[in-house]
Write a protein that holds these residues in place. Structure first.
Motif, PDB file in Angstrom:
ATOM      1  N   GLY A  83      69.045  35.155  48.257  1.00 13.37           N
ATOM      2  CA  GLY A  83      68.454  36.018  47.236  1.00 13.37           C
ATOM      3  C   GLY A  83      68.818  37.466  47.434  1.00 13.37           C
ATOM      4  O   GLY A  83      69.095  38.189  46.466  1.00 13.37           O
ATOM      5  N   MET A  84      68.827  37.930  48.689  1.00 15.21           N
ATOM      6  CA  MET A  84      69.174  39.317  48.982  1.00 15.21           C
ATOM      7  C   MET A  84      70.612  39.624  48.584  1.00 15.21           C
ATOM      8  O   MET A  84      70.918  40.728  48.110  1.00 15.21           O
ATOM      9  N   THR A  85      71.500  38.649  48.746  1.00 18.78           N
ATOM     10  CA  THR A  85      72.904  38.855  48.384  1.00 18.78           C
ATOM     11  C   THR A  85      73.044  39.185  46.905  1.00 18.78           C
ATOM     12  O   THR A  85      73.819  40.083  46.516  1.00 18.78           O
ATOM     13  N   PHE A  86      72.293  38.492  46.062  1.00 17.89           N
ATOM     14  CA  PHE A  86      72.344  38.779  44.626  1.00 17.89           C
ATOM     15  C   PHE A  86      71.839  40.188  44.331  1.00 17.89           C
ATOM     16  O   PHE A  86      72.430  40.918  43.526  1.00 17.89           O
ATOM     17  N   VAL A  87      70.745  40.575  44.967  1.00 18.62           N
ATOM     18  CA  VAL A  87      70.173  41.901  44.712  1.00 18.62           C
ATOM     19  C   VAL A  87      71.140  43.002  45.144  1.00 18.62           C
ATOM     20  O   VAL A  87      71.369  43.969  44.409  1.00 18.62           O
ATOM     21  N   ILE A  88      71.722  42.861  46.339  1.00 20.14           N
ATOM     22  CA  ILE A  88      72.648  43.882  46.825  1.00 20.14           C
ATOM     23  C   ILE A  88      73.914  43.916  45.969  1.00 20.14           C
ATOM     24  O   ILE A  88      74.467  44.988  45.695  1.00 20.14           O
ATOM     25  N   THR A  89      74.386  42.766  45.537  1.00 21.11           N
ATOM     26  CA  THR A  89      75.571  42.712  44.675  1.00 21.11           C
ATOM     27  C   THR A  89      75.353  43.506  43.394  1.00 21.11           C
ATOM     28  O   THR A  89      76.283  44.113  42.854  1.00 21.11           O
ATOM     29  N   SER A  90      74.118  43.530  42.921  1.00 23.33           N
ATOM     30  CA  SER A  90      73.807  44.265  41.689  1.00 23.33           C
ATOM     31  C   SER A  90      73.603  45.756  41.930  1.00 23.33           C
ATOM     32  O   SER A  90      73.305  46.500  40.995  1.00 23.33           O
ATOM     33  N   GLY A  91      73.741  46.184  43.192  1.00 20.60           N
ATOM     34  CA  GLY A  91      73.555  47.591  43.509  1.00 20.60           C
ATOM     35  C   GLY A  91      72.133  47.940  43.905  1.00 20.60           C
ATOM     36  O   GLY A  91      71.802  49.113  44.061  1.00 20.60           O
ATOM     37  N   GLY A  92      71.277  46.925  44.089  1.00 20.32           N
ATOM     38  CA  GLY A  92      69.894  47.163  44.468  1.00 20.32           C
ATOM     39  C   GLY A  92      69.644  46.861  45.924  1.00 20.32           C
ATOM     40  O   GLY A  92      70.574  46.657  46.710  1.00 20.32           O
ATOM     41  N   ILE A  93      68.376  46.844  46.282  1.00 20.36           N
ATOM     42  CA  ILE A  93      67.951  46.513  47.642  1.00 20.36           C
ATOM     43  C   ILE A  93      66.536  45.973  47.557  1.00 20.36           C
ATOM     44  O   ILE A  93      65.790  46.316  46.637  1.00 20.36           O
ATOM     45  N   ARG A 127      68.473  42.967  35.991  1.00 18.88           N
ATOM     46  CA  ARG A 127      67.849  43.385  37.245  1.00 18.88           C
ATOM     47  C   ARG A 127      66.497  42.698  37.442  1.00 18.88           C
ATOM     48  O   ARG A 127      66.145  42.334  38.567  1.00 18.88           O
ATOM     49  N   LEU A 128      65.760  42.532  36.379  1.00 10.21           N
ATOM     50  CA  LEU A 128      64.492  41.814  36.469  1.00 10.21           C
ATOM     51  C   LEU A 128      64.719  40.386  36.954  1.00 10.21           C
ATOM     52  O   LEU A 128      64.014  39.897  37.852  1.00 10.21           O
ATOM     53  N   TYR A 129      65.710  39.711  36.376  1.00  8.95           N
ATOM     54  CA  TYR A 129      66.028  38.342  36.783  1.00  8.95           C
ATOM     55  C   TYR A 129      66.410  38.276  38.264  1.00  8.95           C
ATOM     56  O   TYR A 129      66.054  37.320  38.973  1.00  8.95           O
ATOM     57  N   LEU A 130      67.138  39.282  38.744  1.00  8.18           N
ATOM     58  CA  LEU A 130      67.610  39.271  40.125  1.00  8.18           C
ATOM     59  C   LEU A 130      66.456  39.409  41.116  1.00  8.18           C
ATOM     60  O   LEU A 130      66.446  38.744  42.155  1.00  8.18           O
ATOM     61  N   TYR A 131      65.482  40.249  40.785  1.00  6.54           N
ATOM     62  CA  TYR A 131      64.334  40.375  41.684  1.00  6.54           C
ATOM     63  C   TYR A 131      63.433  39.141  41.596  1.00  6.54           C
ATOM     64  O   TYR A 131      62.787  38.764  42.586  1.00  6.54           O
ATOM     65  N   SER A 184      77.008  49.036  48.313  1.00  3.44           N
ATOM     66  CA  SER A 184      76.992  49.859  47.108  1.00  3.44           C
ATOM     67  C   SER A 184      76.995  49.024  45.834  1.00  3.44           C
ATOM     68  O   SER A 184      76.863  49.558  44.731  1.00  3.44           O
ATOM     69  N   GLY A 185      77.143  47.707  45.969  1.00  3.67           N
ATOM     70  CA  GLY A 185      77.134  46.817  44.811  1.00  3.67           C
ATOM     71  C   GLY A 185      78.519  46.545  44.270  1.00  3.67           C
ATOM     72  O   GLY A 185      79.499  47.204  44.621  1.00  3.67           O
ATOM     73  N   GLY A 186      78.607  45.550  43.392  1.00  4.63           N
ATOM     74  CA  GLY A 186      79.880  45.249  42.750  1.00  4.63           C
ATOM     75  C   GLY A 186      80.648  44.091  43.358  1.00  4.63           C
ATOM     76  O   GLY A 186      81.608  43.607  42.776  1.00  4.63           O
ATOM     77  N   ARG A 187      80.230  43.632  44.540  1.00  6.24           N
ATOM     78  CA  ARG A 187      80.875  42.470  45.150  1.00  6.24           C
ATOM     79  C   ARG A 187      79.900  41.784  46.090  1.00  6.24           C
ATOM     80  O   ARG A 187      79.213  42.438  46.875  1.00  6.24           O
ATOM     81  N   GLY A 188      79.863  40.456  45.987  1.00  4.83           N
ATOM     82  CA  GLY A 188      78.986  39.693  46.866  1.00  4.83           C
ATOM     83  C   GLY A 188      79.618  38.364  47.205  1.00  4.83           C
ATOM     84  O   GLY A 188      80.423  37.831  46.434  1.00  4.83           O
TER      85      GLY A 188
END
Length: 333
Positions: A71-81, A227-231, A276-280
């Motif tokens: 789950g964390m991988t998806f959030v970081i890929t989107s540029g979040g944390i 972003r809502l879906y990712l969290y 920084s996001g953009g790749r996971g």
């Protein structure tokens, strides 16, 4: 809207190809590191480390933090944390093991753990996507709130699970071909995560949002909803991990999930997910989890102090970030 010229297409594809090649090299490197760790464990404590029961233990322990890391991988890929994953695991585990919840048996515990995880993920997603809060601040607030609520529910006491169908999942008789059920769940979550990130529109939108949110918006992607879906996805993984931890420990405690957020972020980073996001990469994140779990196991078997273990993990994280920066710089050159 900025249009891509025909001359820019080969350059862009070249950068993607370079990053993809480096990702393969990184995964092979992590496999090499894992092989070296297995060799070290086999040389220092051959009887204990190479025992089938110990290898099962390593995989089982990796399963809990591994599900969180997906789950964390998806959030970081989107540029979040998401700094709240450990606290959400704790809250979900204690809420699912109250006497009132245990009266509903296996289904009640599983449903409660997942529902609490989704609920916390929903709050994080709303605050970040629609409230305009910085992910660091929003999830930090959730970390404090969830930990406090978990402590309030338990009053500092351990809640023992008395539901046989839950406890039975952790005994050897429940193993499938020698594989613990928790490991099978982890494998299933990993497979679904890989497919979702690499073979679906949802995954492409996640990468697009992490790479350039404004460009993603202009391309027709609802960035806030994504972003809502990712969290929500991160919260779901925390709920599943909480249930696995309940099976593993046979109890619920407010201290569960301690430092899971740091372990999950570290595993994702050394696996190749850009902070920084953009790749996971799900495969890289899983390998990162296995590396850290194996290190922990080797240190424990050799009776080495935990502070040395934390220093080793910190050094690995710094090295991984430096490699990331160089990889991206070389790909953009």
């Amino acid at each position: 809207m900025t249009l891509t010229t025909p001359a820019e297409v080969p350059a862009r594809e070249g950068r993607r190809g370079a990053l993809g090649l480096r990702a393969d090299v990184r995964n092979l490197s992590l496999l090499g590191v894992l092989a070296v760790l297995v060799l070290v464990g086999g040389l220092t404590r051959p009887a204990e480390f190479l025992a089938g029961s110990n290898l099962q233990l390593v995989l089982t322990q990796a399963s809990v933090i591994g599900v969180v890391t997906v789950g964390m991988t998806f959030v970081i890929t989107s540029g979040g944390i998401d700094l709240s994953v450990g606290a959400i695991v704790a809250l979900a585990s204690v809420w699912a093991t109250t006497l009132a919840t245990q009266e509903f048996g296996f289904a009640g515990i599983l449903f409660t753990a997942v529902a609490v995880g989704l609920g916390c993920g929903l709050v994080n997603g709303v605050l970040v996507a629609y409230g305009g809060m910085v992910p660091f601040i929003a999830t930090l607030a959730m970390l404090a709130s969830a930990r406090g609520l978990a402590l309030q529910i338990t009053d500092g006491r351990t809640q023992i699970v008395t539901v046989p169908s839950v406890l039975d999942l952790g005994v050897p008789d429940a193993y499938v071909l020698g594989i613990p059920p928790l490991v099978l769940v982890f494998a299933a979550v990993t497979a679904v995560g890989w497919l979702l990130l690499n073979r679906t529109t949802f995954g492409r939108r996640t990468v697009a949002v992490g790479g350039n949110p404004e460009a993603a918006r202009l391309a027709g992607i609802d960035v806030r909803r994504q972003r809502l879906y990712l969290y929500l996805l991160s919260g779901l993984c925390c709920g599943i991990a909480a249930f696995l931890l309940i099976v593993l420990a046979g109890s619920g405690q407010n201290t569960n999930g301690n430092l899971y957020e740091l372990d999950a972020i570290a595993a994702a980073i050394i696996g190749g997910t850009l902070l920084s996001g953009g790749r996971g990469t799900i495969v890289g994140s899983v390998l990162g989890v296995l590396v850290f779990t194996t290190i922990t196991n080797i240190f424990a078997l050799n009776n080495l102090q935990s502070d040395v273990q934390q220093i080793a993990k910190g050094a690995i994280i710094v090295a991984a970030v430096l490699v990331q920066r160089r990889t991206v710089r070389d790909a953009d050159a």
